[in-house]
Write a protein that holds these residues in place. Structure first.
Motif, PDB file in Angstrom:
ATOM      1  N   ASP A  99      70.691  27.849  58.140  1.00 56.14           N
ATOM      2  CA  ASP A  99      71.613  28.897  57.691  1.00 56.14           C
ATOM      3  C   ASP A  99      72.369  28.496  56.433  1.00 56.14           C
ATOM      4  O   ASP A  99      72.846  29.372  55.696  1.00 56.14           O
ATOM      5  CB  ASP A  99      72.627  29.200  58.801  1.00 56.14           C
ATOM      6  CG  ASP A  99      71.964  29.703  60.066  1.00 56.14           C
ATOM      7  OD1 ASP A  99      71.295  30.747  60.000  1.00 56.14           O
ATOM      8  OD2 ASP A  99      72.101  29.034  61.115  1.00 56.14           O
ATOM      9  N   MET A 121      64.353  22.771  54.268  1.00 54.56           N
ATOM     10  CA  MET A 121      64.572  24.201  54.021  1.00 54.56           C
ATOM     11  C   MET A 121      63.308  25.012  54.255  1.00 54.56           C
ATOM     12  O   MET A 121      63.363  26.156  54.710  1.00 54.56           O
ATOM     13  CB  MET A 121      65.069  24.409  52.589  1.00 54.56           C
ATOM     14  CG  MET A 121      66.458  23.832  52.323  1.00 54.56           C
ATOM     15  SD  MET A 121      66.941  23.883  50.572  1.00 54.56           S
ATOM     16  CE  MET A 121      67.212  25.663  50.369  1.00 54.56           C
ATOM     17  N   ILE A 157      69.420  31.406  52.833  1.00 52.40           N
ATOM     18  CA  ILE A 157      70.240  30.245  53.178  1.00 52.40           C
ATOM     19  C   ILE A 157      71.473  30.199  52.280  1.00 52.40           C
ATOM     20  O   ILE A 157      71.381  30.333  51.056  1.00 52.40           O
ATOM     21  CB  ILE A 157      69.427  28.948  53.023  1.00 52.40           C
ATOM     22  CG1 ILE A 157      68.194  28.973  53.928  1.00 52.40           C
ATOM     23  CG2 ILE A 157      70.288  27.725  53.317  1.00 52.40           C
ATOM     24  CD1 ILE A 157      67.234  27.810  53.689  1.00 52.40           C
ATOM     25  N   ALA A 187      66.624  28.814  48.537  1.00 48.41           N
ATOM     26  CA  ALA A 187      67.673  29.330  49.423  1.00 48.41           C
ATOM     27  C   ALA A 187      67.713  30.854  49.395  1.00 48.41           C
ATOM     28  O   ALA A 187      67.858  31.505  50.439  1.00 48.41           O
ATOM     29  CB  ALA A 187      69.024  28.761  49.019  1.00 48.41           C
TER      30      ALA A 187
END
Length: 305
Positions: A177, A171, A207, A202
């Motif tokens: 995505d 990440m 994300i 995220a």
């Protein structure tokens, strides 16, 4: 597992949704996973279940190249004829080589009867060697990026059952995505939490977050009730819960709970469920995926994540 009469509001209540990261899709809080109906139902019954999910407001379905030796993708392709634009479709590639990944993805497109999928996950991110292989961009990631440039894949993600450190590094080091990870109450019971670090990371990077193993790969059938497990997942902070179903009645019961919007578990309720979580994941039936074995081995050895 306790069974209850079908909630009459299942058909009429709106399905709650959330933005799915930066994809532009408002995803139903419930995403239908690609297992159970892939092998435990006849093809016609699986197609019926999938279409019923769409009728009930489920607007995202997740599958994988390896599920049911291809039956999952094939059945999904049949079920979505005429309603493809209503559903966000994700699948997964497991081969890490460039040529192997291309072969798998080509076969997935064929089975799904689609020229393009919305989201392609790199399946089951593993240890540091696996991470380095992916980030080298000469294998699966190179193939995915080429297909994305050609318009055949819209978004890119990775799934993780264990080795959460590998997920967090991925990440940080690649513009993913979406991430799909084991984030249900069972992970809390086994003291292997993804949420505390995954969610803020995220959000910072835009994300999308999808949580799996909410029903413990099917073992929740041995629980007193499914509702507490949904209550935990719905209030865990993720965008959507990915859940497998093997019959329409279970699907309708699950959807009814999600649409009703039950309250979160109290800390006391959550802790009281841990013994049940551990008890019903001590043995596994044929076709069930024992993902907690890593956590048990880690505890026994005192190993890292």
């Amino acid at each position: 597992m306790r069974t209850l009469p079908q909630d009459d509001n299942t058909r009429t209540l709106p399905m709650p949704t959330r933005p799915l990261g930066r994809t532009g899709w408002n995803v139903s809080r419930l995403v239908l996973g690609g297992v159970k109906w892939d092998t435990q139902l006849a093809e016609a019954d699986a197609v019926r279940l999938l279409r019923r999910a769409v009728e009930l407001g489920v607007n995202a379905i997740d599958t994988a190249f390896i599920y049911g030796k291809g039956q999952s993708e094939t059945r999904l392709g049949l079920a979505l004829e005429g309603v493809r634009d209503r559903v966000f479709v994700s699948t997964k590639v497991s081969d890490r080589s460039y040529d192997g990944a291309r072969r798998q993805m080509d076969e997935s497109f064929r089975r799904l009867r689609m020229e393009r999928v919305d989201l392609m996950f790199m399946h089951a991110l593993d240890n540091e060697d696996d991470l380095k292989s992916i980030l080298g961009r000469q294998g699966v990631l190179r193939a995915i990026e080429e297909y994305r440039a050609a318009g055949r894949i819209r978004f890119v993600g990775v799934s993780s059952h264990w080795y959460r450190d590998s997920l967090w590094r991925m990440m940080e080091e690649y513009p993913l995505d979406a991430v799909l990870f084991a984030g249900g109450l069972f992970n809390q019971a086994y003291d292997y939490d993804y949420l505390e670090r995954t969610l803020p990371l995220a959000r910072r990077r835009g994300i999308a977050t999808l949580s799996m193993k909410i029903f413990a790969a099917g073992r929740v059938k041995h629980a007193a009730d499914i509702e507490p497990y949904l209550r935990y997942g719905l209030h865990s902070g993720v965008d959507a819960l990915v859940i497998g179903c093997d019959n329409v009645a279970q699907l309708e019961r699950t959807v009814a709970i999600v649409k009703r919007g039950p309250p979160p578990l109290t800390p006391e309720e959550q802790r009281a469920l841990y013994p049940e979580c551990r008890r019903i994941t001590q043995s596994w039936d044929t076709g069930e995926y024992n993902w907690v074995s890593h956590y048990i081995a880690r505890t026994a050895s005192g190993g890292a994540s």
